[in-house]
Design a protein around this motif. Sequence first.
Motif, short mmCIF file in Angstrom:
data_model
loop_
_atom_site.label_atom_id
_atom_site.label_comp_id
_atom_site.label_asym_id
_atom_site.label_seq_id
_atom_site.Cartn_x
_atom_site.Cartn_y
_atom_site.Cartn_z
N ARG A 93 -26.30 1.60 -7.09
CA ARG A 93 -26.18 2.67 -8.09
C ARG A 93 -24.71 2.83 -8.44
NH1 ARG A 93 -30.98 4.51 -10.23
NH2 ARG A 93 -32.50 4.77 -8.60
N PRO A 94 -24.43 3.40 -9.60
CA PRO A 94 -23.02 3.63 -9.95
C PRO A 94 -22.34 4.54 -8.92
CG PRO A 94 -24.44 3.99 -11.86
CD PRO A 94 -25.33 3.79 -10.68
N GLN A 95 -21.07 4.23 -8.63
CA GLN A 95 -20.33 5.06 -7.67
C GLN A 95 -20.20 6.46 -8.24
OE1 GLN A 95 -16.64 3.45 -6.31
NE2 GLN A 95 -16.14 5.25 -5.11
N GLY A 96 -20.39 7.43 -7.40
CA GLY A 96 -20.33 8.82 -7.84
C GLY A 96 -21.70 9.40 -8.14
N GLU A 97 -22.70 8.56 -8.31
CA GLU A 97 -24.07 9.06 -8.53
C GLU A 97 -24.63 9.46 -7.17
OE1 GLU A 97 -28.25 7.12 -9.79
OE2 GLU A 97 -26.62 6.82 -11.23
N ARG A 98 -24.82 10.74 -7.00
CA ARG A 98 -25.21 11.26 -5.69
C ARG A 98 -26.65 11.74 -5.64
NH1 ARG A 98 -20.85 15.21 -5.78
NH2 ARG A 98 -22.23 16.43 -4.48
N LEU A 99 -27.41 11.52 -6.71
CA LEU A 99 -28.82 11.92 -6.75
C LEU A 99 -29.67 10.68 -7.01
CD1 LEU A 99 -31.14 14.04 -6.94
CD2 LEU A 99 -30.64 14.17 -9.38
N LEU A 100 -30.67 10.49 -6.16
CA LEU A 100 -31.60 9.38 -6.32
C LEU A 100 -33.01 9.95 -6.28
CD1 LEU A 100 -32.13 6.28 -6.40
CD2 LEU A 100 -32.24 6.38 -3.92
#
Length: 184
Positions: A93-100
Amino acid sequence: MVSGAPSRWGFRRIGLYIGVALCIIALAFGTAYYFLFAASGSPNVGIDVVQPKPVLIGQTFELSFSASNLSEDVLQDVSVALVADEGLSFVGRPQGERLLEQSLGDIPAGVIRQHTLSLLATGGAGAVKNVDIRLRYGTPTSPRNRFEKEQAVPIVVGEPIVRLKLDVPKNVFDKRPFDVGITY
């Protein structure tokens, strides 16, 4: 006192009987409501997590968890949302994306679904970071209601996996070459 007219005690006795009857009826309705509506409530759902060992910054690690339906109802339209603290990233996932978020579909009664995700520690040496796991679902008995179960997973973050040390001279003269030592 006139003969044939009920006495005061007779009115009190009738009032007492009516009061007791109303209390019994109210108790019966309360019990029926509890067993028909309130006791059905949310199903018994579990989130079990395999606690990861302490991780180093720059190291990928796996977070394994299972969602279990311990009730007699089918869990409908189940989805899981994972929220990672700053300093943790989901691999791929893109760095900084903290929600999955992922959809798990329906989970039948008595079934356990296992999931494993890869994460990367990107910062926060010597800190404890959290990953919150939120399970959202519906039931056939309450189709308009959505239920949620949440669990926080602490992740102990250690030092960086790679250390870089630069050795430079204390004095550098103008326009003179100098050596730099790099160790890792």
